[in-house]
Design a protein around this motif. Sequence first.
Motif, PDB file in Angstrom:
ATOM      1  N   TYR B  50       0.819  -1.236   0.272  1.00  0.00           N
ATOM      2  CA  TYR B  50       0.001   0.263  -0.562  1.00  0.00           C
ATOM      3  C   TYR B  50       0.734   0.870   0.060  1.00  0.00           C
ATOM      4  O   TYR B  50       1.431   1.395   0.327  1.00  0.00           O
ATOM      5  CB  TYR B  50      -1.066  -0.175   0.700  1.00  0.00           C
ATOM      6  CG  TYR B  50      -1.759   1.751   1.309  1.00  0.00           C
ATOM      7  CD1 TYR B  50      -0.784   2.566   2.086  1.00  0.00           C
ATOM      8  CD2 TYR B  50      -2.821   1.702   0.327  1.00  0.00           C
ATOM      9  CE1 TYR B  50      -1.786   3.691   2.045  1.00  0.00           C
ATOM     10  CE2 TYR B  50      -3.312   2.855   0.723  1.00  0.00           C
ATOM     11  CZ  TYR B  50      -2.879   4.099   1.348  1.00  0.00           C
ATOM     12  OH  TYR B  50      -3.983   5.167   1.987  1.00  0.00           O
ATOM     13  N   GLY B  53      -4.189   5.912  -1.680  1.00  0.00           N
ATOM     14  CA  GLY B  53      -5.177   5.711  -2.394  1.00  0.00           C
ATOM     15  C   GLY B  53      -5.755   4.533  -2.195  1.00  0.00           C
ATOM     16  O   GLY B  53      -6.223   4.558  -0.875  1.00  0.00           O
ATOM     17  N   ASP B  54      -6.427   3.797  -2.986  1.00  0.00           N
ATOM     18  CA  ASP B  54      -7.719   3.189  -2.860  1.00  0.00           C
ATOM     19  C   ASP B  54      -7.070   1.987  -1.588  1.00  0.00           C
ATOM     20  O   ASP B  54      -6.291   1.635  -1.500  1.00  0.00           O
ATOM     21  CB  ASP B  54      -8.175   1.708  -3.875  1.00  0.00           C
ATOM     22  CG  ASP B  54      -9.241   1.372  -3.266  1.00  0.00           C
ATOM     23  OD1 ASP B  54      -9.796   1.102  -4.478  1.00  0.00           O
ATOM     24  OD2 ASP B  54      -9.891   1.500  -2.269  1.00  0.00           O
ATOM     25  N   ASN B  55      -7.974   2.553  -0.713  1.00  0.00           N
ATOM     26  CA  ASN B  55      -7.053   0.934   0.960  1.00  0.00           C
ATOM     27  C   ASN B  55      -7.598   0.329   1.050  1.00  0.00           C
ATOM     28  O   ASN B  55      -6.884  -0.602   1.430  1.00  0.00           O
ATOM     29  CB  ASN B  55      -8.905   1.901   2.369  1.00  0.00           C
ATOM     30  CG  ASN B  55      -8.706   3.466   2.032  1.00  0.00           C
ATOM     31  OD1 ASN B  55      -7.674   3.867   2.208  1.00  0.00           O
ATOM     32  ND2 ASN B  55      -9.379   3.491   2.872  1.00  0.00           N
ATOM     33  N   LEU B  56      -8.267  -1.183   0.115  1.00  0.00           N
ATOM     34  CA  LEU B  56      -8.108  -2.318  -0.384  1.00  0.00           C
ATOM     35  C   LEU B  56      -6.839  -2.132  -1.285  1.00  0.00           C
ATOM     36  O   LEU B  56      -7.100  -2.016  -2.493  1.00  0.00           O
ATOM     37  CB  LEU B  56      -9.405  -2.945  -0.421  1.00  0.00           C
ATOM     38  CG  LEU B  56      -9.531  -4.452  -0.547  1.00  0.00           C
ATOM     39  CD1 LEU B  56      -9.207  -4.688   0.357  1.00  0.00           C
ATOM     40  CD2 LEU B  56     -11.060  -4.662  -1.701  1.00  0.00           C
ATOM     41  N   VAL B  57      -5.812  -2.913  -1.260  1.00  0.00           N
ATOM     42  CA  VAL B  57      -4.833  -3.464  -2.384  1.00  0.00           C
ATOM     43  C   VAL B  57      -5.734  -4.707  -2.213  1.00  0.00           C
ATOM     44  O   VAL B  57      -5.137  -5.607  -1.458  1.00  0.00           O
ATOM     45  CB  VAL B  57      -3.193  -3.015  -1.759  1.00  0.00           C
ATOM     46  CG1 VAL B  57      -2.590  -3.489  -2.452  1.00  0.00           C
ATOM     47  CG2 VAL B  57      -3.566  -1.642  -1.230  1.00  0.00           C
ATOM     48  N   LYS B  58      -4.669  -5.361  -3.157  1.00  0.00           N
ATOM     49  CA  LYS B  58      -5.113  -6.609  -4.331  1.00  0.00           C
ATOM     50  C   LYS B  58      -3.526  -6.930  -4.233  1.00  0.00           C
ATOM     51  O   LYS B  58      -3.121  -6.455  -5.054  1.00  0.00           O
ATOM     52  CB  LYS B  58      -6.134  -6.966  -5.316  1.00  0.00           C
ATOM     53  CG  LYS B  58      -7.324  -6.785  -5.047  1.00  0.00           C
ATOM     54  CD  LYS B  58      -8.367  -7.285  -6.292  1.00  0.00           C
ATOM     55  CE  LYS B  58      -9.870  -6.412  -5.718  1.00  0.00           C
ATOM     56  NZ  LYS B  58     -10.138  -7.486  -4.754  1.00  0.00           N
ATOM     57  N   GLU B  64      -5.149 -10.052  -0.985  1.00  0.00           N
ATOM     58  CA  GLU B  64      -5.510  -8.384  -0.405  1.00  0.00           C
ATOM     59  C   GLU B  64      -5.192  -8.178   1.005  1.00  0.00           C
ATOM     60  O   GLU B  64      -5.315  -9.029   1.633  1.00  0.00           O
ATOM     61  CB  GLU B  64      -7.211  -8.561  -1.050  1.00  0.00           C
ATOM     62  CG  GLU B  64      -7.638  -9.350   0.164  1.00  0.00           C
ATOM     63  CD  GLU B  64      -9.059  -9.285  -0.748  1.00  0.00           C
ATOM     64  OE1 GLU B  64      -9.346  -8.664  -2.368  1.00  0.00           O
ATOM     65  OE2 GLU B  64     -10.452  -8.733   0.030  1.00  0.00           O
ATOM     66  N   GLU B  66      -6.273  -4.330   3.340  1.00  0.00           N
ATOM     67  CA  GLU B  66      -6.978  -3.115   4.047  1.00  0.00           C
ATOM     68  C   GLU B  66      -6.814  -2.751   4.596  1.00  0.00           C
ATOM     69  O   GLU B  66      -5.842  -2.907   5.624  1.00  0.00           O
ATOM     70  CB  GLU B  66      -8.569  -3.754   4.226  1.00  0.00           C
ATOM     71  CG  GLU B  66      -9.450  -2.597   4.369  1.00  0.00           C
ATOM     72  CD  GLU B  66     -10.914  -3.220   4.519  1.00  0.00           C
ATOM     73  OE1 GLU B  66     -11.076  -3.446   5.063  1.00  0.00           O
ATOM     74  OE2 GLU B  66     -12.038  -1.769   4.619  1.00  0.00           O
TER      75      GLU B  66
END
Lengths: 116, 114
Positions: B50, B53-58, B64, B66
């Motif tokens: 991370y 940006g987006d709090n959920l990372v794949k 994934e 969070e």
Amino acid sequence: DVKVTQSSRYLVKRTGEKVFLECVQDMDHENMFWYRQDPGLGLRLIYFSYDVKMKEKGDIPEGYSVSREKKERFSLILESASTNQTSMYLCASSPSQGAGGANVLTFGAGSRLTVL
Amino acid sequence: AQSVAQPEDQVNVAEGNPLTVKCTYSVSGNPYLFWYVQYPNRGLQFLLKYITGDNLVKGSYGFEAEFNKSQTSFHLKKPSALVSDSALYFCAVRDSNGGFKTIFGAGTRLFVKA
């Protein structure tokens, strides 16, 4: 395939011996690191280097020194090995900070050192 | 000073069930957060990171994570565990304020039972 190569997977040394652990990377990375891994303690940073001939102490530098004479090679030296330095030693490298922020570490397979 | 806590030494889960491996962190600035995995007799491999940006990372292998700023957490998740996911997982943090040091947690051993 990019690689970080550690010269020895397993070493057995006696107390008081001088020990060299060698690490070579072929990715033209600026940064190189030495960690030791112990059960329950995770990885602890010993030394790192962000350029040739540059070195910085990590969190547990006592009893260790390092050498970086060439960009691709980073050596860890135990001047006088002790039993409490029995551990798994991991070398890693990463591109410079300028290459884009949160640079990922690429690790070698590790060198398991036993000091008797 | 930076620090990472992985509160569980071991996580056991049945194959096919969701898994969570917990991580909390402390940095003075904004964090860069990472998960690495170590399979038996292998070096550490990068899973995901991370930055912003987006709090959920794949990441790799269906994992994934969070990012939760208010709870200073970065938990690793997978919807359906595989036996081959059994390994040692490390959470790591670096301070975005120009620091070189990546600090690792103590690790969590994941066992997935068939």
